[in-house]
Design an enzyme around this catalytic site. Sequence first.
Site, PDB file in Angstrom:
ATOM      1  N   HIS A  47       0.804  -1.226   0.000  1.00 37.55           N
ATOM      2  CA  HIS A  47       0.000   0.000   0.000  1.00 37.55           C
ATOM      3  C   HIS A  47       0.834   1.272   0.000  1.00 37.55           C
ATOM      4  O   HIS A  47       0.285   2.362  -0.148  1.00 37.55           O
ATOM      5  CB  HIS A  47      -0.920   0.040   1.229  1.00 37.55           C
ATOM      6  CG  HIS A  47      -0.186   0.338   2.499  1.00 37.55           C
ATOM      7  ND1 HIS A  47       0.531  -0.608   3.169  1.00 37.55           N
ATOM      8  CD2 HIS A  47      -0.027   1.488   3.209  1.00 37.55           C
ATOM      9  CE1 HIS A  47       1.083  -0.075   4.235  1.00 37.55           C
ATOM     10  NE2 HIS A  47       0.771   1.205   4.287  1.00 37.55           N
TER      11      HIS A  47
HETATM   12  C1  UD1 Z   1      -1.505   6.174   5.324  1.00 34.72           C
HETATM   13  C2  UD1 Z   1      -0.118   6.683   5.725  1.00 34.72           C
HETATM   14  C3  UD1 Z   1       0.904   5.570   5.577  1.00 34.72           C
HETATM   15  C4  UD1 Z   1       0.472   4.339   6.345  1.00 34.72           C
HETATM   16  C5  UD1 Z   1      -0.931   3.952   5.933  1.00 34.72           C
HETATM   17  C6  UD1 Z   1      -1.397   2.821   6.824  1.00 34.72           C
HETATM   18  C7  UD1 Z   1       0.226   9.063   5.254  1.00 34.72           C
HETATM   19  C8  UD1 Z   1       0.920  10.031   4.377  1.00 34.72           C
HETATM   20  N1  UD1 Z   1       0.308   7.780   4.865  1.00 34.72           N
HETATM   21  O1  UD1 Z   1      -1.447   5.857   3.954  1.00 34.72           O
HETATM   22  O2  UD1 Z   1       2.142   6.005   6.122  1.00 34.72           O
HETATM   23  O3  UD1 Z   1       1.353   3.298   6.031  1.00 34.72           O
HETATM   24  O4  UD1 Z   1      -1.831   5.056   6.098  1.00 34.72           O
HETATM   25  O5  UD1 Z   1      -2.355   2.026   6.209  1.00 34.72           O
HETATM   26  O6  UD1 Z   1      -0.358   9.434   6.243  1.00 34.72           O
HETATM   27  N2  UD1 Z   1      -8.903   5.052   1.633  1.00 34.72           N
HETATM   28  C9  UD1 Z   1     -10.128   4.460   1.585  1.00 34.72           C
HETATM   29  N3  UD1 Z   1     -10.648   3.985   2.758  1.00 34.72           N
HETATM   30  C10 UD1 Z   1      -9.994   4.079   3.943  1.00 34.72           C
HETATM   31  C11 UD1 Z   1      -8.717   4.675   3.957  1.00 34.72           C
HETATM   32  C12 UD1 Z   1      -8.180   5.163   2.789  1.00 34.72           C
HETATM   33  O7  UD1 Z   1     -10.759   4.372   0.543  1.00 34.72           O
HETATM   34  O8  UD1 Z   1     -10.529   3.654   4.974  1.00 34.72           O
HETATM   35  C13 UD1 Z   1      -8.342   5.629   0.403  1.00 34.72           C
HETATM   36  C14 UD1 Z   1      -8.349   7.161   0.495  1.00 34.72           C
HETATM   37  O9  UD1 Z   1      -9.579   7.676   0.080  1.00 34.72           O
HETATM   38  C15 UD1 Z   1      -7.231   7.529  -0.435  1.00 34.72           C
HETATM   39  C16 UD1 Z   1      -6.260   6.352  -0.304  1.00 34.72           C
HETATM   40  O10 UD1 Z   1      -6.982   5.270   0.264  1.00 34.72           O
HETATM   41  O11 UD1 Z   1      -7.691   7.580  -1.755  1.00 34.72           O
HETATM   42  C17 UD1 Z   1      -5.059   6.689   0.529  1.00 34.72           C
HETATM   43  O12 UD1 Z   1      -5.442   7.041   1.858  1.00 34.72           O
HETATM   44  P1  UD1 Z   1      -4.512   7.987   2.766  1.00 34.72           P
HETATM   45  O13 UD1 Z   1      -5.088   8.096   4.104  1.00 34.72           O
HETATM   46  O14 UD1 Z   1      -4.212   9.249   2.025  1.00 34.72           O
HETATM   47  O15 UD1 Z   1      -3.135   7.242   2.845  1.00 34.72           O
HETATM   48  P2  UD1 Z   1      -2.741   5.710   3.053  1.00 34.72           P
HETATM   49  O16 UD1 Z   1      -2.252   5.170   1.759  1.00 34.72           O
HETATM   50  O17 UD1 Z   1      -3.816   4.992   3.742  1.00 34.72           O
HETATM   51  N1  UDP Z   2      -3.327  -4.834   9.292  1.00 35.17           N
HETATM   52  C1  UDP Z   2      -4.578  -5.381   9.561  1.00 35.17           C
HETATM   53  N2  UDP Z   2      -5.346  -5.766   8.490  1.00 35.17           N
HETATM   54  C2  UDP Z   2      -4.922  -5.646   7.207  1.00 35.17           C
HETATM   55  C3  UDP Z   2      -3.636  -5.105   6.962  1.00 35.17           C
HETATM   56  C4  UDP Z   2      -2.867  -4.680   8.034  1.00 35.17           C
HETATM   57  O1  UDP Z   2      -4.974  -5.511  10.708  1.00 35.17           O
HETATM   58  O2  UDP Z   2      -5.676  -6.012   6.299  1.00 35.17           O
HETATM   59  C5  UDP Z   2      -2.507  -4.392  10.439  1.00 35.17           C
HETATM   60  C6  UDP Z   2      -1.129  -5.005  10.480  1.00 35.17           C
HETATM   61  O3  UDP Z   2      -1.165  -6.259  11.105  1.00 35.17           O
HETATM   62  C7  UDP Z   2      -0.359  -3.970  11.270  1.00 35.17           C
HETATM   63  C8  UDP Z   2      -0.973  -2.683  10.813  1.00 35.17           C
HETATM   64  O4  UDP Z   2      -2.269  -3.011  10.292  1.00 35.17           O
HETATM   65  O5  UDP Z   2      -0.591  -4.104  12.654  1.00 35.17           O
HETATM   66  C9  UDP Z   2      -0.082  -2.088   9.769  1.00 35.17           C
HETATM   67  O6  UDP Z   2      -0.790  -1.252   8.981  1.00 35.17           O
HETATM   68  P1  UDP Z   2      -0.330  -0.823   7.518  1.00 35.17           P
HETATM   69  O7  UDP Z   2       0.424  -1.913   6.869  1.00 35.17           O
HETATM   70  O8  UDP Z   2      -1.551  -0.329   6.869  1.00 35.17           O
HETATM   71  O9  UDP Z   2       0.593   0.454   7.821  1.00 35.17           O
HETATM   72  P2  UDP Z   2       2.138   0.705   8.094  1.00 35.17           P
HETATM   73  O10 UDP Z   2       2.549  -0.120   9.262  1.00 35.17           O
HETATM   74  O11 UDP Z   2       2.870   0.390   6.833  1.00 35.17           O
HETATM   75  O12 UDP Z   2       2.199   2.169   8.355  1.00 35.17           O
END
Ligand code: UD1
Ligand code: UDP
Length: 364
Positions: free
Chosen positions: A209
């Site tokens: 992601h």
């Molecule tokens: C964010 C963090 C990243 C972290 C990740 C954990 C930042 C810059 N990035 O990235 O460091 O690893 O969270 O998972 O803060 N979206 C949905 N539904 C949701 C959440 C997100 O559809 O519940 C979509 C948003 O609309 C957007 C995209 O996913 O289009 C990205 O979401 P965003 O919160 O900007 O960043 P992440 O990639 O989730």
């Molecule tokens: N995780 C979860 N369900 C999923 C994917 C991730 O519960 O489908 C948990 C994972 O075990 C970890 C945390 O979410 O505890 C990490 O989140 P993510 O990989 O989104 O973010 P990052 O750690 O890279 O910021």
Amino acid sequence: MLKIVTIVGARPQFIKAAAVSREIVKHPEIREIIVHTGQHFDVNMSDVFFNEMDIPRPDYYLDINSMAHGAMTGRMLEKIEEVLNKEVPDFVMVYGDTNSTLAGALAAKKALIKVVHVEAGLRSFNMHMPEEINRILTDRISDILCCPTDKSIENLTNEGFKKFPCQIKKTGDVMQDAALFYGAFSAEKSTIMRLHGLEENDFTLCTLHRAENTDNHNKMASILDALNQISQEMKIVMPLHPRTRKIIESLDINLNFVPIAPVGYFDMIELLKHTKFVLTDSGGLQKEAYFFNKPCITLREETEWVELVEAGVNQLVGSDTEVILTKYADLKCHIPVFTNNLYGCGNASKQIVDILLADNPVFV
Ligand code: UD1
Ligand code: UDP
């Protein structure tokens, strides 16, 4: 009463905050107010964690999501400032390296409220990552930096933090607390193995992601090509982040396997306990692979969790198809030996709460 405002917004922060909240509630003299920025909002990216991990309900839900970085961080800053003006806490606690982390820290610092950064001092040394920018800026304005590893302390020392007016503490990793606590009963709570007909060691768990991969179409195509090839010989279980799903759909890339929707934490732990390998670009999952003694291949060029690479349990492969396949083939023949306790002994949350109490001697 010691008042803490906790800022969360993204999936890994709910998991980290769950561990610390479990410790906070043991202290009747501390009041925690939870602010959910809304950065993650789908039921299986947010509510599922609050429901199954018994995290206290957010006191404030700001509903800020799906925006460009500047807009998202700016709106969070404004709304968090309003909450802080109303609540006037002793501390604001922020986790990790997301936009919610930076917004929370900045709002607090400008309001002259002490900032506590959990997972401080981590560095990838790649300033193209939004996470690296967020964590460096958050560290710099934090008053109490809770570091999970020796390396994170070393990074801060190298950047001159010992001269700054802040406390640097090695606490261990709160994700380990969560993995230990919730891991003890994940088998009772999760149906994922049965639901997908999975057996011990007959699949590889994969997540993808990070913006550095998903925003680069060549990297995405190259990684997914490798996954398609691996899936010919080993089942791939891939809970797909909505960001990645949207991009795969827009690029019209064909997958030889069917990804599943994001799963809750108990399901994730069960997948981790039973998988053969982990393939990921997640920060948290690299450590969780280690907690459950699973070899990890990291789909990035660098990691903040360098001790895993040094211990030989995590390999950085980037996004090149051939490199991923070669390392994957190597791993099947050479399963690494796991060392113990790179991330403390599962009491990081207690240490963090003790640090906050000690900062206010009246409560000790
Ligand atoms: C964010 C963090 C990243 C972290 C990740 C954990 C930042 C810059 N990035 O990235 O460091 O690893 O969270 O998972 O803060 N979206 C949905 N539904 C949701 C959440 C997100 O559809 O519940 C979509 C948003 O609309 C957007 C995209 O996913 O289009 C990205 O979401 P965003 O919160 O900007 O960043 P992440 O990639 O989730
Ligand atoms: N995780 C979860 N369900 C999923 C994917 C991730 O519960 O489908 C948990 C994972 O075990 C970890 C945390 O979410 O505890 C990490 O989140 P993510 O990989 O989104 O973010 P990052 O750690 O890279 O910021």
